[in-house]
Write an enzyme that holds these catalytic residues in place. Structure first.
Site, short mmCIF file in Angstrom:
data_model
loop_
_atom_site.label_atom_id
_atom_site.label_comp_id
_atom_site.label_asym_id
_atom_site.label_seq_id
_atom_site.Cartn_x
_atom_site.Cartn_y
_atom_site.Cartn_z
N ASP A 11 -8.10 22.70 -2.10
CA ASP A 11 -7.45 23.73 -1.27
C ASP A 11 -7.42 25.06 -2.03
O ASP A 11 -6.36 25.62 -2.33
CB ASP A 11 -6.03 23.29 -0.87
CG ASP A 11 -5.13 23.06 -2.08
OD1 ASP A 11 -3.89 23.16 -1.91
OD2 ASP A 11 -5.64 22.82 -3.19
N ASP A 16 -7.94 25.34 -8.15
CA ASP A 16 -9.04 24.59 -7.52
C ASP A 16 -10.36 25.31 -7.82
O ASP A 16 -11.38 24.68 -8.10
CB ASP A 16 -8.87 24.55 -6.01
CG ASP A 16 -7.57 23.94 -5.54
OD1 ASP A 16 -6.55 24.64 -5.58
OD2 ASP A 16 -7.57 22.75 -5.18
N ASN A 40 -2.73 25.08 -0.22
CA ASN A 40 -2.32 26.39 -0.76
C ASN A 40 -2.31 27.47 0.32
O ASN A 40 -1.54 28.42 0.26
CB ASN A 40 -3.28 26.81 -1.89
CG ASN A 40 -3.00 26.02 -3.15
OD1 ASN A 40 -1.86 25.68 -3.45
ND2 ASN A 40 -4.06 25.68 -3.87
N THR A 125 -7.85 17.69 -5.10
CA THR A 125 -6.94 18.56 -5.86
C THR A 125 -6.03 19.36 -4.92
O THR A 125 -5.55 20.44 -5.26
CB THR A 125 -7.75 19.55 -6.74
OG1 THR A 125 -8.61 20.33 -5.90
CG2 THR A 125 -8.56 18.81 -7.78
N PHE A 167 3.72 19.79 -5.33
CA PHE A 167 3.24 20.41 -4.09
C PHE A 167 2.25 19.52 -3.32
O PHE A 167 2.44 19.28 -2.12
CB PHE A 167 2.59 21.76 -4.41
CG PHE A 167 2.07 22.48 -3.20
CD1 PHE A 167 0.73 22.41 -2.85
CD2 PHE A 167 2.92 23.21 -2.38
CE1 PHE A 167 0.25 23.07 -1.73
CE2 PHE A 167 2.45 23.88 -1.26
CZ PHE A 167 1.10 23.80 -0.93
N ASN A 168 1.19 19.05 -3.95
CA ASN A 168 0.14 18.33 -3.21
C ASN A 168 0.69 17.09 -2.53
O ASN A 168 0.33 16.78 -1.40
CB ASN A 168 -1.00 17.93 -4.15
CG ASN A 168 -1.83 19.12 -4.59
OD1 ASN A 168 -1.82 20.16 -3.94
ND2 ASN A 168 -2.51 18.98 -5.71
N HIS A 239 -3.96 23.33 -13.36
CA HIS A 239 -3.68 21.98 -12.84
C HIS A 239 -4.97 21.23 -12.44
O HIS A 239 -5.27 20.17 -12.97
CB HIS A 239 -2.79 22.08 -11.60
CG HIS A 239 -1.48 22.78 -11.81
ND1 HIS A 239 -0.44 22.27 -12.55
CD2 HIS A 239 -1.04 23.97 -11.33
CE1 HIS A 239 0.59 23.11 -12.53
NE2 HIS A 239 0.26 24.14 -11.80
N ASP A 240 -5.68 21.80 -11.48
CA ASP A 240 -6.76 21.04 -10.84
C ASP A 240 -7.93 20.76 -11.75
O ASP A 240 -8.61 19.73 -11.61
CB ASP A 240 -7.24 21.79 -9.59
CG ASP A 240 -6.14 21.87 -8.54
OD1 ASP A 240 -6.12 22.83 -7.77
OD2 ASP A 240 -5.29 20.96 -8.50
O1 RIB Z 1 1.20 21.47 -7.96
C1 RIB Z 1 -0.05 22.03 -8.27
C2 RIB Z 1 -1.03 21.80 -7.17
O2 RIB Z 1 -0.63 22.50 -6.00
C3 RIB Z 1 -2.44 22.36 -7.49
O3 RIB Z 1 -3.41 21.57 -6.86
C4 RIB Z 1 -2.41 23.73 -6.88
O4 RIB Z 1 -3.72 24.18 -6.47
C5 RIB Z 1 -1.59 23.48 -5.66
O5 RIB Z 1 -2.45 22.94 -4.67
CA CA Z 2 -5.07 22.58 -5.43
#
Ligand code: RIB
Ligand code: CA
Length: 317
Positions: A11, A16, A40, A125, A167-168, A239-240
């Site tokens: 996303d 990403d 996102n 991701t 979040f994801n 993160h990703d």
């Molecule tokens: O919490 C981090 C995640 O949430 C990452 O994948 C970032 O791109 C958002 O999607």
């Molecule tokens: Ca992401």
């Protein structure tokens, strides 16, 4: 070289985008395609961003397919506060010259699994909506999935979602539950490791000196890092890209097998990933969970990938 076939479901999203940059640079990975998720930003925006990144990298050969426009049951919940109105605010990406795949993300993933001579690694991701629908609609293809290496959740440290959730997972907890109970081997790169796998605020200049792709990474880190710098965080969490870095060099990470379940009912914990870190609850382990990383070596890997584009590596052979 015996490359690992992967499908990325993302996303974009600044981190990403860095994951895509790293994946397309690696000789160890064969990126069969990129599918997009609503996370996102809206699906239209994340899809345009995925196309724009491939265009910037000169990778018009990489197919991009658009995913579902909303989570399975929960409402759309985007993160413009972190990634901007476009979902990739900051750097300017070129307009994509190659049209999207006509198939939807799920149909595209199913075809790629059917066609692949060997099992494929899925690398989501973003929210897990597309992955869950793939597993529900094509159960006979589960045998063609080698592993799911995902960014999401957290079993020890804080969160980047609402309440206690990441979040994801928080955006589509029901999809996450389908994935985590699927029986497919999962590698979970959660906030426990990704929050500390960072590009240092003082390291962005290194990326600027690593060519045009390095400069893009620096611009992505500039924008995505604003909030983290404001609160005094140790750097810009990528993160990703931890998912891709793990596939390229698993020695970068400290991992632990454990059972991870998704909370689907808590008023304040809905979408949290509950990990039995010490195996005391007797549930079968279903995930290999990232707990720590060698940050310096991660940054070196990413810098090398950026420099590689300058030498023509990562471009369409
Ligand atoms: O919490 C981090 C995640 O949430 C990452 O994948 C970032 O791109 C958002 O999607
Ligand atoms: Ca992401």
């Amino acid at each position: 070289m015996n490359k690992i076939p992967i499908l990325m479901d993302c996303d974009p999203g600044h981190d990403d985008a860095i994951a895509i940059i790293l994946a397309l640079s690696s000789e160890k990975l064969n990126v069969l395609g990129i599918t997009t998720a609503c996370g996102n930003q809206t699906i239209e925006k994340t899809t345009k961003n995925a196309q724009g990144i491939c265009e910037f990298l000169g990778r018009r050969d990489v197919p991009v397919a658009k995913g579902r426009r909303a989570p399975l049951l929960t409402p759309v919940y985007t993160a413009g506060i972190a990634h901007g109105e476009s979902g990739l605010d900051g750097p300017q990406l070129p307009e994509p010259a190659v049209p999207l795949q006509e198939e939807s993300a799920v149909v595209f993933m199913a075809r790629k699994l059917e066609e692949s001579r060997k099992p494929v690694t899925l690398v989501p991701t973003g929210p897990l909506t597309n992955i869950a629908v793939l597993l529900l609609c094509y159960p006979h293809l589960i045998q063609k999935i080698d592993r799911i290496v995902l960014m999401g959740g957290s079993v020890v440290s804080g969160c980047s979602g609402r309440g206690a959730s990441e979040f994801n997972i928080m955006v589509d907890p029901y999809a996450a539950d389908i994935v985590f109970t699927s029986g497919i081997p999962i590698v979970m790169m959660g906030l426990d490791v990704t929050n500390f796998t960072t590009i240092g605020f003082d390291e962005k200049e290194k990326f600027r000196r690593a060519g045009r792709v390095g400069a893009l990474v620096a611009d992505l880190a500039d924008y995505f890092g604003r909030g983290f710098e404001m609160v005094g965080w140790c750097g810009v969490p990528v993160h990703d890209a931890c998912t891709i870095a793990y596939l390229i060099d698993p020695t970068l990470f400290t991992m632990r097998e454990m059972n991870v379940r998704i909370d689907l009912s808590g008023e304040f914990t809905m979408g949290s990933t509950v990990g039995d870190s010490y195996g005391v609850e007797g549930h079968e382990a279903n995930a290999l969970v990232g707990l720590a990383s060698d940050r310096e070596r991660f940054v070196e890997l990413l810098l090398g990938a950026c420099a590689g584009y300058e030498k023509g590596e990562g471009c369409n052979e």
